[in-house]
Design an enzyme around this catalytic site. Structure first.
Site, PDB file in Angstrom:
ATOM      1  N   PHE A 254     -43.956 -60.638  26.874  1.00  0.00           N
ATOM      2  CA  PHE A 254     -45.119 -60.516  25.990  1.00  0.00           C
ATOM      3  C   PHE A 254     -46.150 -61.541  26.452  1.00  0.00           C
ATOM      4  O   PHE A 254     -45.987 -62.737  26.246  1.00  0.00           O
ATOM      5  CB  PHE A 254     -44.773 -60.758  24.519  1.00  0.00           C
ATOM      6  CG  PHE A 254     -45.984 -60.574  23.633  1.00  0.00           C
ATOM      7  CD1 PHE A 254     -46.380 -59.306  23.235  1.00  0.00           C
ATOM      8  CD2 PHE A 254     -46.754 -61.657  23.244  1.00  0.00           C
ATOM      9  CE1 PHE A 254     -47.521 -59.128  22.460  1.00  0.00           C
ATOM     10  CE2 PHE A 254     -47.891 -61.491  22.466  1.00  0.00           C
ATOM     11  CZ  PHE A 254     -48.270 -60.221  22.069  1.00  0.00           C
TER      12      PHE A 254
ATOM     13  N   ASP B 154     -46.060 -68.808  31.791  1.00  0.00           N
ATOM     14  CA  ASP B 154     -46.765 -68.550  30.534  1.00  0.00           C
ATOM     15  C   ASP B 154     -46.116 -69.410  29.461  1.00  0.00           C
ATOM     16  O   ASP B 154     -45.100 -69.041  28.877  1.00  0.00           O
ATOM     17  CB  ASP B 154     -46.678 -67.069  30.183  1.00  0.00           C
ATOM     18  CG  ASP B 154     -47.399 -66.724  28.879  1.00  0.00           C
ATOM     19  OD1 ASP B 154     -47.705 -67.649  28.096  1.00  0.00           O
ATOM     20  OD2 ASP B 154     -47.642 -65.530  28.632  1.00  0.00           O
TER      21      ASP B 154
ATOM     22  N   LYS C 188     -52.540 -71.239  22.039  1.00  0.00           N
ATOM     23  CA  LYS C 188     -51.999 -71.429  20.696  1.00  0.00           C
ATOM     24  C   LYS C 188     -52.103 -72.868  20.197  1.00  0.00           C
ATOM     25  O   LYS C 188     -53.124 -73.264  19.667  1.00  0.00           O
ATOM     26  CB  LYS C 188     -50.573 -70.889  20.628  1.00  0.00           C
ATOM     27  CG  LYS C 188     -50.522 -69.379  20.812  1.00  0.00           C
ATOM     28  CD  LYS C 188     -49.221 -68.779  20.397  1.00  0.00           C
ATOM     29  CE  LYS C 188     -49.160 -67.289  20.681  1.00  0.00           C
ATOM     30  NZ  LYS C 188     -50.117 -66.473  19.920  1.00  0.00           N
TER      31      LYS C 188
END
Length: 404
Positions: free
Chosen positions: A145, A230, A259
Site C-alpha cells: 500500500f 516507503d 504522515k
C-alpha cells in the site's frame, strides 16, 4: 430518552449526505482531542489507538508542535517554491541529518512522496545507470500500500484500490513480499529500483522474515538498483527506532516519509536521498505549489527535533513491549496471531468470532478506537505519548470484546 438527545446520529447522517463514499468510517464524530484521547460531539472520550495511521505519532495537539504552528501562522504561511522562505533551510538540513542523507525534497502527501520517488528512480536509471529510454522497471511487493494515485494503484494487488481505475501505468513488476528468490529473479538490466514497505501496514502490520531487508539491500547493491523504503507509516519512531529499516541495520538509497512528519497539523511529506540520486532533478522537472511551505516546514522542523532526542523512539520500543506482551496473552482466547514492532500491532481475530469491523465497532462502544483491514484483522497504532496505564486499558478492552 437520552438517545434522542445525542448529536452523533444526526452528525453522521449529515456527513454521509454530502460526501462521496470513499471511506467507511466508524460512527463516531470527533470534536476535540488532547494527547492520546479524543472527545466526540456528545462529550464521550475515546482512547485513540489508530493515531491517524501514524500521522499522530506525537499525539493530538502536541504543545511544541501547536506552538510552532501558531507562531508561524502569525508570520507567513505560503510563498510557493518560486521564492525561498526563512523556514526552508532548517527543515531540509535537519531532516537530511536525521535520515543520514545529503538532500531532501519536500512534498505534501504520502502518495506525492511515492510518485516523486518513482520519477526520481526512473530519471536516475536513464541518466546514471544507462537504461534505454522508456524501458525502466521498478519491482514492488504483493500486498503493498503506497497510496491511491493512478500510477500507484497500477501496481496494487488490492482489488478495492485497483478495480475499474485502468488503464494502468506500465513499468512495474510485482513479487511476493518476503521472497528474496522471487525478487532476484524479477530484477533485470532495466530495473531501476525496488520499492518496499519495511513493514506492510495496510496489509495488517506484516513484518518480513528475518534477513529479508538485508537481503534486499544486498541484491540492490549487487545489481546497481535503488532500494526505496516507503517509511510513510513505519518511520519516524513508530517501530521503536527512527526508521523501521534500522531494526535490521539496513540503510536504503531513498526514504519516503510523510504522515507523522506533519505532526498531525499539516500534510507534510518528503523524499530523502544522497546527491547522486536526488541530484538528477533540475528546475522545472518536478515540484509542488504547497510542498515545503513555511507553515509545513515550521511544524516539521519541530517534529524532527522531537525525534532527534530519541525519547519517542525509546517510548515506542518500551511501551511496545508492554502492548505486545499483553496482546500475546490473548492468543487462543479469540486472537489467532499478534505481530508488529514497537507501538504498531496487527491482530488476527478468530474469524468464527467476528469480523475486524465488528471488533472495531465493539471497541468503539468500549471507548477505544482502532481500524480493521482485510476481514478479520485489526490494527493498533496508538500515539507514542500513550502511557503504560492507557496501554493496559486498551488491552483490557480488546480482551473484553473477545470474551463477548
Amino acid at each position: 430518552m437520552i438517545e434522542d438527545m445525542l448529536r452523533t446520529p444526526a452528525a453522521v447522517q449529515d456527513a454521509e449526505r454530502h460526501t462521496a463514499h470513499n471511506y467507511h468510517p466508524l460512527p463516531v464524530v470527533i470534536s476535540s482531542a488532547e494527547g492520546a484521547w479524543v472527545t466526540d460531539v456528545d462529550g464521550r472520550r475515546y482512547l485513540d489507538c489508530l493515531a491517524g495511521y501514524s500521522a499522530l505519532n506525537f499525539g493530538h495537539r502536541h504543545p511544541t508542535l501547536i506552538a510552532a504552528a501558531h507562531a508561524q501562522l502569525d508570520k507567513l504561511t505560503l510563498t510557493s517554491r518560486a521564492f525561498i522562505h526563512d523556514q526552508f533551510a532548517d527543515f531540509c538540513r535537519e531532516l537530511a541529518a536525521l535520515c543520514g542523507k545529503d538532500l531532501v525534497l519536500p512534498m505534501n502527501t504520502g502518495a506525492e512522496a511515492v510518485e516523486t520517488g518513482i520519477k526520481v528512480a526512473r530519471k536516475w536509471g536513464y541518466q546514471v545507470k544507462g537504461v534505454p529510454g522508456g524501458q525502466a522497471n521498478i519491482v514492488v511487493a504483493e500486498g503493498n500500500f503506497h497510496g491511491r494515485t493512478t500510477t500507484i494503484v497500477s501496481f496494487s494487488t488490492d482489488e478495492d484500490a485497483r478495480a475499474d481505475f485502468g488503464p494502468y501505468t506500465p513499468g512495474f513488476r510485482v513479487v511476493p513480499y518476503g521472497d528474496l528468490a522471487a525478487l532476484a529473479e524479477a530484477i533485470d538490466e532495466h530495473t531501476v529500483a525496488v520499492l518496499l514497505e519495511p513493514i506492510q501496514g495496510e496489509q495488517g502490520v506484516v513484518v518480513p522474515p528475518e534477513g529479508y531487508l538485508p537481503g534486499v539491500r544486498r541484491l540492490c547493491t549487487e545489481r546497481d538498483v535503488l532500494f526505496i523504503a516507503d517509511e510513510i507509516q513505519s518511520g519516524l519512531g513508530r517501530t521503536g527506532t527512527t526508521f523501521a529499516c534500522e531494526q535490521e541495520g539496513v540503510v536504503p538509497d531513498m526514504y519516503l516519509l510523510g504522515k507523522a512528519l506533519g505532526g498531525g497539523i499539516v500534510p507534510v511529506s518528503a523524499v530523502a536521498a544522497d546527491t547522486d540520486v536526488l541530484g538528477v532533478l533540475r528546475p522545472g522537472q518536478h515540484g509542488s505549489t504547497f510542498g515545503g511551505n513555511p507553515l509545513a516546514c515550521a511544524v516539521a522542523t519541530e517534529v524532527v527535533r522531537l525525534l532527534a532526542t530519541g525519547e519517542f523512539q525509546r517510548r515506542s520500543a518500551d511501551l511496545g513491549e508492554r502492548l505486545h506482551a499483553g496482546l500475546r496473552g490473548l492468543i487462543g482466547k479469540g486472537l489467532v496471531a499478534v505481530r508488529g514492532r514497537g507501538l504498531w500491532v496487527g491482530l488476527d481475530l478468530d474469524p468464527s468470532l467476528m469480523s475486524g469491523r465488528e471488533a472495531c465497532e465493539r471497541l468503539m462502544e468500549r471507548g477505544v478506537l482502532a481500524k480493521d483491514t482485510h476481514g478479520s484483522t485489526i490494527r493498533l497504532a496508538p500515539p507514542l505519548v500513550i502511557t503504560e496505564e492507557e496501554i493496559d486499558h486498551a488491552v483490557a478492552q480488546v480482551a473484553a470484546v473477545l470474551a463477548g
